[in-house]
Design an enzyme around this catalytic site. Structure first.
Site: not given
Length: 350
Positions: A61, A173-174, A195, A211, A218, A282, A284-285
């Protein structure tokens, strides 16, 4: 003097559409909402426009009033068309409602009410000074524009977006722990663009130690984006001295807790409106178990592992009818990968 929008309902709607377009120019991140404002003279001519450019800068405004003066236009008797109810408090800047009163505005049309306990009440202040106030013009579009901020203010916690990057069978992940990269470069570039629009990004100490992520935003050429989210590490373990999360590319906050309610409260106290959660399973859960996930960004790669770490661990759902559901709001093809964007389904719709 500018273009003629008309003071008819159609003209007001057109002015609100323009105000929404202006509002979208503001930053999606930050403690303040994106707001746009258009000033109409009594004959419907547009005499001023403005939008909020972020915390500490003039509100929409005030920016529109300044634009009117720059154009040589007198705002007395004008109608202010605003995407959000003018604020009624002094924070980093002064109250917009009083600025409109002082400028001689006679009518205010806003799309949605300000739900803030401190910032709301502008409409009542305007009416008390004889200004006619109308609301709920293009309300749905205005709410969508500021839904992260609106949720944070009304719910008392940030809007939580959970990001996963999985195989077709839900693995992150494997079985040997390898995870770089499940998704392709197009998906990862898109994730960096997300991000750059959020206030904070969170991982657990387990993910940080395993990790060593930078958690920076970026640009496509690999440089740092102009805005960097607050990097949040959740958990008790220390980060090693050489961890990338200890660099100077962005601020890092270490919350030594496993309680997601404490995490969300601490971030709300810092005026974090939009939290992006990237890892690990963990966190996320825990957020899913707390019913604190508002939006999902599921990046899915055409890869099948058959074994390995799942995106989430069991969190108490034992039957399909009890599973939380979201509704898909968007899908994107990113190279060979697919992004599914979904929001929580209200209980009344489940």
């Amino acid at each position: 003097m500018g273009s003629t929008a008309g003071s008819t309902p159609a003209g007001i709607a057109a002015a609100m559409d323009r105000a929404l377009t202006l509002a979208a120019r503001g930053p999606a991140h930050g403690p303040n909402p994106r707001v746009g404002c258009v000033l109409l003279a009594p004959d419907g001519t547009v005499i001023g426009e403005g939008w909020h450019r972020g915390a500490g800068t003039p509100h929409a405004e005030v920016a529109a009033l300044h634009d009117a003066h720059t154009r040589g236009c007198d705002p007395r008797g004008a109608t202010a068309v605003v995407t959000l109810e003018p604020c009624n408090h002094t924070g980093r800047t002064g109250p917009c409602a009083q600025a409109l009163v002082d400028a001689g505005i006679t009518d205010v049309v806003h799309a949605i009410d300000d739900p803030g306990a401190r910032s709301g009440g502008g409409a009542d202040h305007l009416r008390a000074h004889g200004i006619r106030v109308t609301s709920e013009v293009r309300a749905a579009a205005a709410l969508e524009l500021v839904h992260h901020w609106h949720h944070a203010v009304t719910a008392g916690r940030p809007w939580v977006t959970l990001k996963t990057a999985t195989t077709l069978d839900g693995r992150v992940a494997a079985s040997d722990g390898t995870s770089k990269w499940i998704t392709g470069p197009e998906a990862r570039e898109h994730a960096h663009s997300v991000r750059a629009q959020v206030d904070a990004i969170a991982v657990t100490t387990g993910t940080a130690l395993a990790d060593d992520p930078a958690l920076t935003a970026r640009t496509p050429d690999g440089g740092l984006a102009a805005h960097q989210p607050l990097r949040v590490v959740v958990g008790h373990r220390d980060l090693p001295p050489g961890a990338r999360l200890r660099d100077d590319d962005a601020e890092t906050l270490h919350l030594r807790t496993h309680d997601v309610h404490h995490v969300l409260a601490a971030l709300h106290d810092r005026e974090i409106r939009h939290l992006l959660v990237e890892g690990g399973p963990a966190l996320a859960t825990a957020l899913l178990a707390a019913d604190a996930v508002d939006e999902l960004h599921a990046y899915i790669a055409p890869v099948i592992l058959g074994d390995g770490r799942p995106a989430v661990a069991p969190f108490g759902v034992t039957t399909l009818a009890a599973a939380p559901r979201w509704h898909t709001t968007d899908t994107h093809r990113l190279g060979d990968d697919i992004l599914v964007v979904a929001r929580r389904t209200p209980a009344t719709e489940a």
